[in-house]
Every structure is written in C-alpha cells, then in structure tokens.
Design an enzyme around this catalytic site. Sequence first.
Site: not given
Length: 347
Positions: A73, A77, A105, A204
């Site tokens: 992740r 990001h 975030n 995911h």
Amino acid sequence: MAFINFYQSRIVIFEFLVLVFIGICFSKLNGISDSHLSLDYYKKTCPSVEGIVRKEMECACLSDPRNAALILRLHFHDCFVQGCDGSVLLDDTVTLKGEKNAPNNKNALRGFKIIDRIKNRIESECPGTVSCADILTIAARDAVLLVGGPYWDVPLGRKDSIKAGYELTDTNLPTADEGLISIISKFISQGLSVTDMVALSGAHTIGKARCVNFRNRIYGDFKMTSTSYINPISSSYLSKLKSLCPPIEINGSSDNNETSMDNITPNLFDNSYYHVLLKGEGLINSDQELYSSFLGVQTKKIVEKYAANTIAFFEQFAESMVKMGNITNQETYVNGEVRKSCRFVNT
C-alpha cells in the site's frame, strides 16, 4: 434477448466513449517506461541491495504476514502522488508538509519502520547510493512474493524527491466510495489501463480496510449485490461486519476498526479477492464496482477472467506493477537526491 443485447451494446459504446474522453484529458503521462531505470543500476555500486531488502522483508513478513500489505500500500500511495519518488515516506517538518497526514493517508498508512530498517542496513553497506524510492519498490515486490504472489524484475534508478505532494493525495488517490468511471480516470491519468486497474486492485487480497471506508457499503447496497437475503453464510458475514462497524460513529471508537478485504484467505496472495467480488461481497464500494457497476462491462469480464485463472492474474499483476513502478517524478532527475534517512530530505 435482442433488447438485452442492444442495451449491453449501448453500455459498451458509452463506456468506450467515456474512456476515450478520459484518455484525451489525461494524455500527459508520468514517466512511463522511464529511460533512467535499468535492471542492473546498482550492479557495481551496491550489488547486495536486493538481497538486503529480501532478508529484511522475510523477517517482517514472518513476524506478521500483514506487513506485506502495508508495504504494498505504501508503494501504491507513493507512485500515485508525484510518481514513485519516496515522497510518501517524508515526515512533516517546519519547512515541509508531508503526505502522511493528508486525509486519504492519515490512519491508513503503516510500515514506515520497516523501510527505515532496510534503509539503515543498506546505508551501512552502500552509503549514499540507493534511493528510498527504489527500496520501497523492491520491498513491495518482495512483499507480494513472500505471501504467495508472483515475482517480477524491478527496474531501478529512481531518485528521492525533496518535496511532497500533500494536495495531490486528494486528487490522485482513489477512495473507497468512488464510482467506477472516476477510479478509471485516476488510473488512466497515471498511464495505467483499465486492465492494469483491475489487476492492481487484486492487491486487496492481502489488505484490510477500516470501518470508516466500508460503513457506507455494508449499510448501503451490500445486500443487493450479495446473496445475504437468502444465503445464511453471506448474511452471517454481513452481520459480523455490522457488529464491527456500527452505522453511526460514537466518540471515534469504531472508525478505525479493521477487517480483511479478502475474508477467505486474508494472508495469502491469490485470486480469491475476485471470487469475493463474484459473490457480491466486496468490502468497499470501489472494489465491488469493478463487477457490479452497470458501466463495468469491460471490468466485469476481467474480474471473471482472473477469478477463473490464477496464472493470468499473476502475470498481469506483475506486468502492471512494473508499469506502475515506472511512473517516475521527472523533477527528481534534476533536483532529486538519495536521502540518508527516508523520513527527511538531506541537509
């Protein structure tokens, strides 16, 4: 039947036109297939870099398999904001507003200490040589591999940014309740295709979501997309989610409650995430949209393909991860650096 085929054809045409429009609006790509990157970038200057990262990631994933999802992740990001330049790792200072506390975030990103440990090891071996952006990119690959996912070669040679993109986190990062077309536009703006989007969403399979991000889903159309009306297993799952995440937040006590986005094999990187979508039980709206949105004619077919074929998913995921990792911040090749600490720009 003729009416259904005509209706589906109209949807396909509409979806195609929307995507063409999006592609035109976001035709400026962010360093895809960047010529600065190569597979042997550190061959002479730090040949042990990948071995060091692998060893540290092995320790991290053995201590807690969830660490794999945290690093993956972080990488995502990072790349969607200014390109893969390590900007997500920067702490706030008097002169710099980092990305960590941006709304999309805050409370969502962890794993920074793992990157710190890797950086310290590499600095002791090859001081001032390997960028934090490269470390995070390698670590994300190893994270996936160590929990059962595919391997891919990582092109290296990124530089670390000396500034962060706080505001861009709001415009560039997909959110849990976003509609399909909006999500597609954010991927296309990064030079990533619809296929890339569906494949990368498969990450995911090892992730968790916070109550604040799936509350609208479980009190919204979850019953409609799933079989919870008639299926006792699905109904029991929904009840469990609601007990974890009440409809109204009370004193901030439940917003950060977490549960796995893949409730079948949460610690294994596999294709069960897509099976969850086929059952209509995607935890967050933006995931289930891939299969259930009336605009998702193309994405639905891809979801079905990956649910039926793990190898096809793994191959595309690896390809899409390389593509995403090659989104670089061109400014870093002019004024970027190799940070001594991933949390702060060099002084």
